[in-house]
Design a protein around this motif. Structure first.
Motif, mmCIF file in Angstrom:
data_model
loop_
_atom_site.group_PDB
_atom_site.id
_atom_site.type_symbol
_atom_site.label_atom_id
_atom_site.label_comp_id
_atom_site.label_asym_id
_atom_site.label_seq_id
_atom_site.Cartn_x
_atom_site.Cartn_y
_atom_site.Cartn_z
ATOM 1 N N UNK A 76 0.984 -0.998 -0.082
ATOM 2 C CA UNK A 76 -0.017 -0.069 0.158
ATOM 3 C C UNK A 76 0.919 1.243 0.038
ATOM 4 N N UNK A 77 0.356 2.460 -0.543
ATOM 5 C CA UNK A 77 1.246 3.652 -0.402
ATOM 6 C C UNK A 77 1.885 3.764 0.924
ATOM 7 N N UNK A 78 1.098 3.556 1.858
ATOM 8 C CA UNK A 78 1.843 3.873 3.301
ATOM 9 C C UNK A 78 2.989 2.923 3.759
ATOM 10 N N UNK A 79 3.054 1.875 3.017
ATOM 11 C CA UNK A 79 3.904 0.995 3.099
ATOM 12 C C UNK A 79 5.243 1.626 2.425
ATOM 13 N N UNK A 80 5.126 2.100 1.265
ATOM 14 C CA UNK A 80 6.156 2.800 0.674
ATOM 15 C C UNK A 80 6.609 4.015 1.384
ATOM 16 N N UNK A 81 5.827 4.735 1.923
ATOM 17 C CA UNK A 81 6.106 5.874 2.755
ATOM 18 C C UNK A 81 6.745 5.409 3.991
ATOM 19 N N UNK A 86 12.221 4.892 6.817
ATOM 20 C CA UNK A 86 13.167 4.254 7.414
ATOM 21 C C UNK A 86 14.690 4.556 6.612
ATOM 22 N N UNK A 87 14.373 4.668 5.452
ATOM 23 C CA UNK A 87 15.738 5.071 4.634
ATOM 24 C C UNK A 87 16.068 6.391 4.729
ATOM 25 N N UNK A 88 15.361 7.301 5.231
ATOM 26 C CA UNK A 88 15.587 8.754 5.608
ATOM 27 C C UNK A 88 16.569 8.920 6.834
ATOM 28 N N UNK A 89 15.816 7.893 7.601
ATOM 29 C CA UNK A 89 16.416 7.792 9.074
ATOM 30 C C UNK A 89 17.608 6.881 9.080
ATOM 31 N N UNK A 90 18.078 6.362 7.772
ATOM 32 C CA UNK A 90 19.425 5.482 7.680
ATOM 33 C C UNK A 90 19.151 4.341 8.691
ATOM 34 N N UNK A 91 18.000 3.759 9.023
ATOM 35 C CA UNK A 91 17.899 2.524 9.827
ATOM 36 C C UNK A 91 16.686 1.829 9.255
ATOM 37 N N UNK A 92 16.930 0.746 8.629
ATOM 38 C CA UNK A 92 15.898 -0.262 8.556
ATOM 39 C C UNK A 92 15.887 -1.085 9.525
ATOM 40 N N UNK A 93 14.418 -1.485 9.628
ATOM 41 C CA UNK A 93 14.172 -2.560 10.841
ATOM 42 C C UNK A 93 14.714 -3.980 10.624
ATOM 43 N N UNK A 94 15.461 -4.538 11.472
ATOM 44 C CA UNK A 94 16.408 -5.831 11.486
ATOM 45 C C UNK A 94 15.434 -6.808 11.395
ATOM 46 N N UNK A 95 14.310 -6.798 12.040
ATOM 47 C CA UNK A 95 13.453 -8.040 12.189
ATOM 48 C C UNK A 95 12.405 -8.159 10.955
ATOM 49 N N UNK A 96 12.374 -7.402 9.820
ATOM 50 C CA UNK A 96 11.740 -7.459 8.846
ATOM 51 C C UNK A 96 12.189 -8.224 7.645
ATOM 52 N N UNK A 97 11.184 -8.583 6.670
ATOM 53 C CA UNK A 97 11.538 -9.190 5.565
ATOM 54 C C UNK A 97 11.833 -8.403 4.448
ATOM 55 N N UNK A 98 11.160 -8.747 2.928
ATOM 56 C CA UNK A 98 11.553 -7.776 2.075
ATOM 57 C C UNK A 98 10.849 -6.499 2.064
ATOM 58 N N UNK A 164 21.057 1.577 4.620
ATOM 59 C CA UNK A 164 20.132 1.437 5.941
ATOM 60 C C UNK A 164 20.709 0.721 6.986
ATOM 61 N N UNK A 165 22.224 0.469 6.941
ATOM 62 C CA UNK A 165 22.647 -0.326 8.228
ATOM 63 C C UNK A 165 21.895 -1.515 8.579
ATOM 64 N N UNK A 166 21.963 -2.554 7.505
ATOM 65 C CA UNK A 166 21.334 -3.455 7.830
ATOM 66 C C UNK A 166 22.063 -4.755 6.913
#
Ligand code: HEM
Ligand code: HEM
Length: 177
Positions: A76-81, A86-98, A164-166
């Motif tokens: 959904x659009x919110x998922x892309x947002x 996350x990209x702007x914060x340079x931190x992607x969640x480590x427990x997530x998949x694709x 994303x430091x992941x």
């Protein structure tokens, strides 16, 4: 999400990892190593399609807690947002998949692999299409597109992993992050 022995959550289970690396191996064999039309080409091609079908069925039968399950496809659009944030914060969640962009690329790769299998089968097994230049052309365009998609895929992973430091690649090798 399952836990490994070290209690780190399993991101990609063994089936997803084996199917992924088998797909990579078969693509490399068919695109760079063996001559098209050889038996090895057929075997590698059908093995790739087999690995893909196993992965597709695996996604269906996994519980929602597994990141291999299709319940983790969020486009959904919110998922892309959220991904953008996350990209702007340079931190992607480590427990997530694709991430959502990753899923789009995966759909393209899956479709191209299946297309290669189908056109290859038509050329090889249906007498009326043996040596058919149109099918051969479609087959080679799909192979070239898959090559470009794979380059974008690997570049995307390297950049995302750094920015994303992941540790994305580690999870596709060892299962955990
Ligand atoms: C022909 C080459 C390749 C193809 C066709 C390909 C295809 C795919 C596919 C279909 C997925 C989704 C996995 C699934 O959920 O089942 C995936 C994920 C992934 N691939 Fe590849 N791949 C290729 C090369 C590579 C290479 C060379 C690397 C390592 C540098 C790599 C690293 C990854 C990683 C880390 C993921 C998971 C990304 C994430 O965490 O969201 N791939 N690839
Ligand atoms: C990983 C999947 C595959 C890749 C990357 C791939 C790649 C290629 C490439 C690059 C060509 C050369 C096209 C050209 O000359 O312009 C080719 C030709 C061909 N492929 Fe595939 N292929 C795959 C799967 C298959 C499968 C499953 C079959 C079915 C048996 C198949 C059968 C053929 C045939 C019959 C040709 C034409 C051979 C000739 O020129 O005499 N391929 N393939």
């Amino acid at each position: 999400m399952q836990s490994s022995v070290s209690n780190k959550p399993v991101i990609w289970d063994l089936v997803v990892r084996l199917c992924h690396w088998l797909l990579v191996l078969c693509f490399v064999i068919n695109y760079f190593i063996v001559e098209p039309g050889r038996l090895v080409h057929e075997i590698a091609g059908y093995t790739a399609v087999g690995a893909l079908v196993i992965r597709l069925l695996w996604g269906l039968r996994q519980p929602g807690s597994s990141l291999a399950s299709y319940r983790h496809i969020h486009l959904r659009p919110t998922d892309f947002k959220t991904h953008w944030a996350h990209l702007k914060a340079r931190q992607l969640p480590h427990n997530a998949g694709h991430n959502p962009l990753g899923w789009l690329m995966i759909f393209l790769v899956w479709a191209l692999m299946l297309g290669l299998g189908i056109t290859g089968f038509i050329m090889e097994e249906i007498d009326a299409f043996f040596g058919d230049p149109t099918i051969e052309w479609v087959h080679s365009i799909m192979a070239d597109t898959l090559y470009i998609a794979a380059l974008v895929h690997v570049a995307g992973i390297l950049v995302t992993q750094w920015w994303g430091r992941i540790p994305l690649i580690k999870a596709m090798i060892r299962g955990t992050r």
